[in-house]
Scaffold this motif. Structure first.
Motif, short mmCIF file in Angstrom:
data_model
loop_
_atom_site.label_atom_id
_atom_site.label_comp_id
_atom_site.label_asym_id
_atom_site.label_seq_id
_atom_site.Cartn_x
_atom_site.Cartn_y
_atom_site.Cartn_z
N PRO A 209 -4.95 -24.27 -30.48
CA PRO A 209 -4.02 -24.12 -29.36
C PRO A 209 -4.40 -22.94 -28.47
CG PRO A 209 -3.03 -23.33 -31.40
CD PRO A 209 -4.33 -23.96 -31.78
N VAL A 210 -3.85 -22.95 -27.27
CA VAL A 210 -4.14 -21.90 -26.29
C VAL A 210 -2.83 -21.39 -25.70
CG1 VAL A 210 -6.47 -22.62 -25.68
CG2 VAL A 210 -4.53 -23.70 -24.55
N MET A 211 -2.83 -20.10 -25.34
CA MET A 211 -1.68 -19.48 -24.69
C MET A 211 -2.10 -18.98 -23.32
SD MET A 211 0.08 -16.44 -23.83
CE MET A 211 -0.12 -15.03 -24.92
N HIS A 212 -1.31 -19.34 -22.30
CA HIS A 212 -1.63 -18.93 -20.94
C HIS A 212 -0.43 -18.24 -20.30
CE1 HIS A 212 -5.21 -21.27 -21.28
NE2 HIS A 212 -4.60 -22.43 -21.24
N VAL A 213 -0.71 -17.22 -19.50
CA VAL A 213 0.27 -16.70 -18.55
C VAL A 213 -0.10 -17.33 -17.22
CG1 VAL A 213 1.22 -14.67 -17.42
CG2 VAL A 213 0.61 -14.58 -19.86
N LEU A 214 0.66 -18.34 -16.81
CA LEU A 214 0.31 -19.16 -15.65
C LEU A 214 0.61 -18.47 -14.32
CD1 LEU A 214 1.69 -22.54 -17.04
CD2 LEU A 214 -0.68 -21.74 -17.09
N ALA A 215 1.55 -17.53 -14.35
CA ALA A 215 1.97 -16.75 -13.19
C ALA A 215 2.83 -15.64 -13.74
CB ALA A 215 2.75 -17.64 -12.21
#
Length: 429
Positions: A354-360
């Motif tokens: 899995p991956v974790m993103h801060v999209l904004a």
């Protein structure tokens, strides 16, 4: 919004009714806006509400519309990747933490089921990873050794013992993981939703996200026939986020290869027949290149699944393969018919993690469960809830940029066509 033809889904037919929800209308404010009413979003909403944080879920269709209402219902520990491979990718500290969190994932699921009285056919007698041939048996033994080093209660079973627990013919052995089990997945999702509502969260269905605008330190989301303003946003759409054309934050789906997966469920089998198939009601899947799965439900239905999509061109091939497989695996089964069939999409990342993103600013997502949505979705939902309330270390993943996979569409088409071709010839002799 993309449309899909309805298929007769067993989980929809047998789950308790969903809590009453409806579309968002008017202008609302919340502390946290959650996009997606599946395991991750509902777990986040429940845990936020229990912390006294106002959480609002907006779901484009209905509770559990995506993978949460289409998967096999195996509550597995860890990820599909072997522990040592995971650590080699993420490092000893980060990899070890992720393994610990997800290894305990089934415990969180079953604790929530018990605490909130969720009726979801929960059985925690383990799962069976069935070995296909010598290579499969080698894989199983490696998994046993690696998990045992971490203290996990797993056991590699001989072919004879595997047959005794599964009732299935033709396997070289199996890995029994006693941390795991099975549930009725849509019933679990609906139960999480009911628990979240009871705790004070709000849930709006038939409410697709249309637009998002940053205004100072808050986000104003246009969704359905209303607006929702919140300081934090959680994007919990996983592989189904691409279904809403033009919606914000769809870019994360470009790094997910869609692996289609179908399931067929038989009529309820007679007790003397059903009692010889997974008598302790473990769920099972195999080590085959084109994986298959099988399990039983509370009504004595056998549920068989594999890779593929039930579209007009492939459905007949997959149905015939499923019927042949059931007869090969369980020669004593006698007459049966398929009463339900459905398919779904699994979001696969290039490293199967899995991956974790801060999209904004203040917008976070976790995706890429790679076929392990129930326990990881629940775990990451809780972690996200803690993250948005100030615990920067709560999510057991490092933030990473979105890395689109340029081959994802080609790989998805290959999986679909390749599975269809293999199922056309498999188990005919």
């Amino acid at each position: 919004m993309a449309t899909e033809r309805p298929l007769p889904n067993l989980w929809h037919a047998t789950a308790p009714a969903a809590p009453e929800t409806g579309p968002l209308t008017g202008d609302l404010k919340s502390d946290v806006a959650i996009i997606g009413g599946g395991f991750t979003g509902l777990s986040a909403a429940l845990h936020l509400a229990e912390m006294g944080v106002k959480a609002t879920v907006i779901e484009a269709r209905m509770i559990g519309y995506g993978g949460s209402g289409r998967n096999v219902g195996l509550v597995n520990a860890g990820m599909w990747v072997k522990p040592e491979d995971l650590i080699a990718t993420l490092g000893a500290e980060a990899g070890g933490r992720l393994l610990n969190e997800l290894g305990d994932g089934p415990s969180l699921v079953y604790d929530l089921v018990a605490r909130h009285g969720i009726e979801c056919e929960a059985v925690r007698n383990g799962t069976l990873h069935m070995a296909v041939g010598p290579e499969g048996w080698k894989d199983i033994q490696e998994r046993e050794a690696q998990w045992r080093k971490r203290g996990a209660p797993v056991e590699a079973l001989s072919a004879e013992k595997a047959h005794g627990l599964s009732g299935a013919e033709g396997f070289a052995g199996a890995l029994l993981d006693r941390r795991a089990g099975t549930i009725q997945p849509l019933a679990y999702a609906r139960g999480l939703a009911r628990a979240a509502l009871t705790a004070g969260a709000e849930i709006y269905t038939e409410t697709p996200l249309i637009a998002a605008e940053r205004r100072g330190d808050v986000w104003k989301l246009t969704a359905g026939r209303g607006t929702l303003t919140a300081r934090h946003v959680v994007v919990a759409t996983e592989a189904y986020g691409a279904l809403i054309e033009g919606a914000p934050w769809r870019a994360q789906t470009r790094e997910l290869t869609v692996l289609p997966f179908f399931q067929f469920a038989t009529n309820p089998l007679p007790d003397d027949v059903a009692g010889r198939i997974l008598p302790e009601r473990q769920g099972a899947w195999d080590t085959g290149l084109v994986m298959t799965s099988f399990r039983m439900d509370k009504q004595n239905r056998l549920i068989f699944g594999s890779i593929g999509r039930l579209d007009a061109m492939a459905a007949g091939t997959h149905r015939a393969f499923a019927a042949r497989s059931v007869r090969k695996l369980f020669p004593h089964i006698g007459d049966f018919r398929f009463e339900y069939w459905w398919d779904g999409r699994i979001g696969m990342t290039t490293n199967h993690l899995p991956v974790m993103h801060v999209l904004a600013p203040n917008v976070v997502s976790v995706s890429g469960y790679n076929g392990r949505g129930i326990a990881p979705g629940t775990v990451f939902g809780r972690a996200i809830a803690r993250h948005v309330t100030g615990d920067d270390a709560a999510i057991p993943l490092s933030e990473s940029p979105i890395t689109p996979d340029p081959w994802r569409n080609l790989k998805s088409a290959f999986y679909h066509a390749g599975a269809q071709a293999k199922h056309f010839v498999d188990r005919r002799f």
